[in-house]
Scaffold this motif. Structure first.
Motif, mmCIF file in Angstrom:
data_model
loop_
_atom_site.group_PDB
_atom_site.id
_atom_site.type_symbol
_atom_site.label_atom_id
_atom_site.label_comp_id
_atom_site.label_asym_id
_atom_site.label_seq_id
_atom_site.Cartn_x
_atom_site.Cartn_y
_atom_site.Cartn_z
ATOM 1 N N PHE A 107 0.981 -1.280 0.153
ATOM 2 C CA PHE A 107 -0.102 0.150 0.069
ATOM 3 C C PHE A 107 0.720 1.225 0.258
ATOM 4 C CE2 PHE A 107 -2.477 3.097 2.313
ATOM 5 C CZ PHE A 107 -3.685 3.385 1.524
ATOM 6 N N SER A 108 0.491 2.208 -0.878
ATOM 7 C CA SER A 108 1.405 3.417 -1.126
ATOM 8 C C SER A 108 0.744 4.229 0.137
ATOM 9 C CB SER A 108 1.238 4.134 -2.361
ATOM 10 O OG SER A 108 1.379 5.511 -2.219
ATOM 11 N N VAL A 109 1.460 4.723 0.975
ATOM 12 C CA VAL A 109 1.040 5.583 2.252
ATOM 13 C C VAL A 109 1.090 7.180 1.786
ATOM 14 C CG1 VAL A 109 1.326 6.193 4.573
ATOM 15 C CG2 VAL A 109 1.836 3.752 3.838
ATOM 16 N N SER A 110 0.126 7.656 1.605
ATOM 17 C CA SER A 110 0.107 9.206 1.216
ATOM 18 C C SER A 110 0.554 10.099 2.374
ATOM 19 C CB SER A 110 -1.252 9.623 0.628
ATOM 20 O OG SER A 110 -1.611 8.751 -0.370
ATOM 21 N N ALA A 111 0.841 11.250 1.982
ATOM 22 C CA ALA A 111 1.020 12.403 2.798
ATOM 23 C C ALA A 111 -0.038 13.149 3.095
ATOM 24 C CB ALA A 111 2.435 13.242 2.637
ATOM 25 N N THR A 112 -0.496 13.670 3.898
ATOM 26 C CA THR A 112 -1.735 14.498 4.220
ATOM 27 C C THR A 112 -1.640 15.473 5.216
ATOM 28 O OG1 THR A 112 -4.179 14.655 4.322
ATOM 29 C CG2 THR A 112 -3.220 12.892 5.661
ATOM 30 N N THR B 204 0.898 11.906 -3.163
ATOM 31 C CA THR B 204 1.758 10.414 -3.087
ATOM 32 C C THR B 204 3.300 10.662 -3.299
ATOM 33 O OG1 THR B 204 -0.040 9.570 -4.489
ATOM 34 C CG2 THR B 204 1.806 8.161 -4.444
ATOM 35 N N PRO B 205 3.930 10.231 -2.148
ATOM 36 C CA PRO B 205 5.732 10.510 -2.241
ATOM 37 C C PRO B 205 6.275 9.548 -3.353
ATOM 38 C CG PRO B 205 4.586 10.103 0.090
ATOM 39 C CD PRO B 205 3.477 9.579 -0.914
ATOM 40 N N ALA B 206 6.907 10.181 -4.197
ATOM 41 C CA ALA B 206 7.117 9.410 -5.549
ATOM 42 C C ALA B 206 8.409 8.481 -5.096
ATOM 43 C CB ALA B 206 7.768 10.467 -6.309
ATOM 44 N N ALA B 207 9.248 8.834 -4.175
ATOM 45 C CA ALA B 207 10.335 7.790 -3.874
ATOM 46 C C ALA B 207 9.762 6.728 -3.270
ATOM 47 C CB ALA B 207 11.235 8.528 -3.019
ATOM 48 N N GLN B 208 8.797 6.722 -2.387
ATOM 49 C CA GLN B 208 8.157 5.530 -1.719
ATOM 50 C C GLN B 208 7.610 4.537 -2.949
ATOM 51 O OE1 GLN B 208 4.464 4.250 1.134
ATOM 52 N NE2 GLN B 208 4.518 6.548 0.219
ATOM 53 N N GLU C 294 10.393 2.694 -4.588
ATOM 54 C CA GLU C 294 11.094 1.912 -3.908
ATOM 55 C C GLU C 294 10.170 0.491 -3.556
ATOM 56 O OE1 GLU C 294 13.213 0.031 -0.970
ATOM 57 O OE2 GLU C 294 11.210 0.673 -0.401
ATOM 58 N N LYS C 295 8.816 0.881 -3.330
ATOM 59 C CA LYS C 295 7.975 -0.250 -3.148
ATOM 60 C C LYS C 295 7.783 -1.126 -4.584
ATOM 61 C CE LYS C 295 5.575 1.023 0.761
ATOM 62 N NZ LYS C 295 4.359 1.702 1.480
ATOM 63 N N LEU C 296 7.982 -0.521 -5.464
ATOM 64 C CA LEU C 296 7.784 -1.339 -7.013
ATOM 65 C C LEU C 296 8.992 -2.400 -6.984
ATOM 66 C CD1 LEU C 296 6.244 1.645 -9.355
ATOM 67 C CD2 LEU C 296 5.119 -0.453 -8.726
ATOM 68 N N GLN C 297 10.106 -1.807 -6.485
ATOM 69 C CA GLN C 297 11.202 -2.835 -6.416
ATOM 70 C C GLN C 297 11.023 -4.224 -5.793
ATOM 71 O OE1 GLN C 297 13.621 -1.779 -8.526
ATOM 72 N NE2 GLN C 297 12.890 0.268 -8.805
#
Ligand code: 5GP
Length: 187
Positions: free
Chosen positions: A33-38, A82-86, A89-92
Motif C-alpha cells: 500500500f502506498s502511504v500518502s502524506a496529508t 503520493t510520495p514518489a520515492a516511496q 522503492e515499493k515497486l522494486q
C-alpha cells in the motif's frame, strides 16, 4: 529483478473502499500500500506511517518545492500527496496500490501510463446516500458536500480501466484480486 505493477483504486466517500482495500491487501502478499502524506488530522484509530503520513502544511509545501510527489491535490481543504520515492522503492519489491481520488489518479496516469485504474462504485445512488448517513458522524452539510463530490467522482468512472460494484465487500475484493492477478502475472 522484475519491477512490480502499479494499481490505482478510487471510490467515493461511503462506498466502503477501506474495507475492500484491506481485504485486497490480505489477499496477496506481494501487494504494498502506498502511504500518502496529508495535512488532514488523523481520525480515531489511524496511525502515522500506516494510514497516512500526517504532516503540517509547512512540511507538505516543502515536499511540493522539492518535487517529492508523484501527484498531489487539495481535497476537503486539506492536502493529499503520493510520495514518489516511496512508490518507486515499493515497486522494486512488489506491486503497489494507490488509494487516491480521480484528479490524482489521472495525474499519475499521465506520468505512468502503465498504471491500472480501478473504480469502486456503490450498488446504487440511494445505497451510497444511505451508507453516508449511516455513519452518524457526519453533519447534513458534510453529507451534502460528499454527495456532490461523489456525483462528480462517479462521472469520472468511464475513464477507469475497470469499474467494480461493491454490493458485498468479499465479492468486490475478489474481483479486484482477479484483475490484479491478471495484470501482475502479465509480462
Ligand atoms: P480521506 O480523508 O477520507 O482518507 O480521503 C479523502 C480522499 O482523498 C479519498 O478519496 C482518498 O482516495 C483521497 N486520497 C488519499 N490519499 C491521496 C493522495 O495521495 N492523493 C490524492 N490525490 N488523493 C488521495
Amino acid at each position: 529483478m522484475k519491477k512490480g505493477k502499479l494499481f490505482i483504486i478510487s471510490g467515493a466517500s461511503g462506498v466502503g473502499k477501506s474495507t475492500v482495500l484491506s481485504k485486497v491487501m490480505d489477499g496477496r502478499s506481494d501487494l504494498q500500500f502506498s502511504v500518502s502524506a496529508t495535512t488532514r488530522p488523523p481520525r480515531p484509530g489511524e496511525q502515522d506511517g500506516v494510514n497516512y503520513y500526517f504532516v503540517t502544511n509547512e512540511a507538505f509545501e516543502q515536499m511540493i518545492r522539492e518535487d517529492a510527489f508523484l501527484e498531489y491535490d487539495a481535497h476537503n481543504q486539506c492536502w493529499y500527496g503520493t510520495p514518489a520515492a516511496q512508490v518507486e522503492e515499493k515497486l522494486q519489491h512488489g506491486h503497489v496500490i494507490l488509494d487516491i481520488e480521480p484528479v490524482g489518479a489521472f495525474n499519475v496516469q499521465r506520468k505512468r501510463p502503465d498504471a491500472t485504474l480501478i473504480f469502486i462504485e456503490a450498488p446504487s445512488w440511494e445505497e451510497l446516500e444511505r451508507r453516508l448517513r449511516g455513519r452518524g458522524d457526519t453533519s447534513e452539510e458534510q453529507i451534502a458536500i460528499r454527495l456532490e463530490r461523489a456525483k462528480w467522482e462517479m462521472e469520472q468512472k468511464e475513464k477507469y480501466h475497470y469499474v467494480v460494484v461493491n454490493d458485498q465487500a468479499d465479492a468486490c475484493a475478489d474481483k479486484i484480486l482477479h484483475i490484479i492477478a491478471e495484470k501482475a502475472d502479465m509480462e
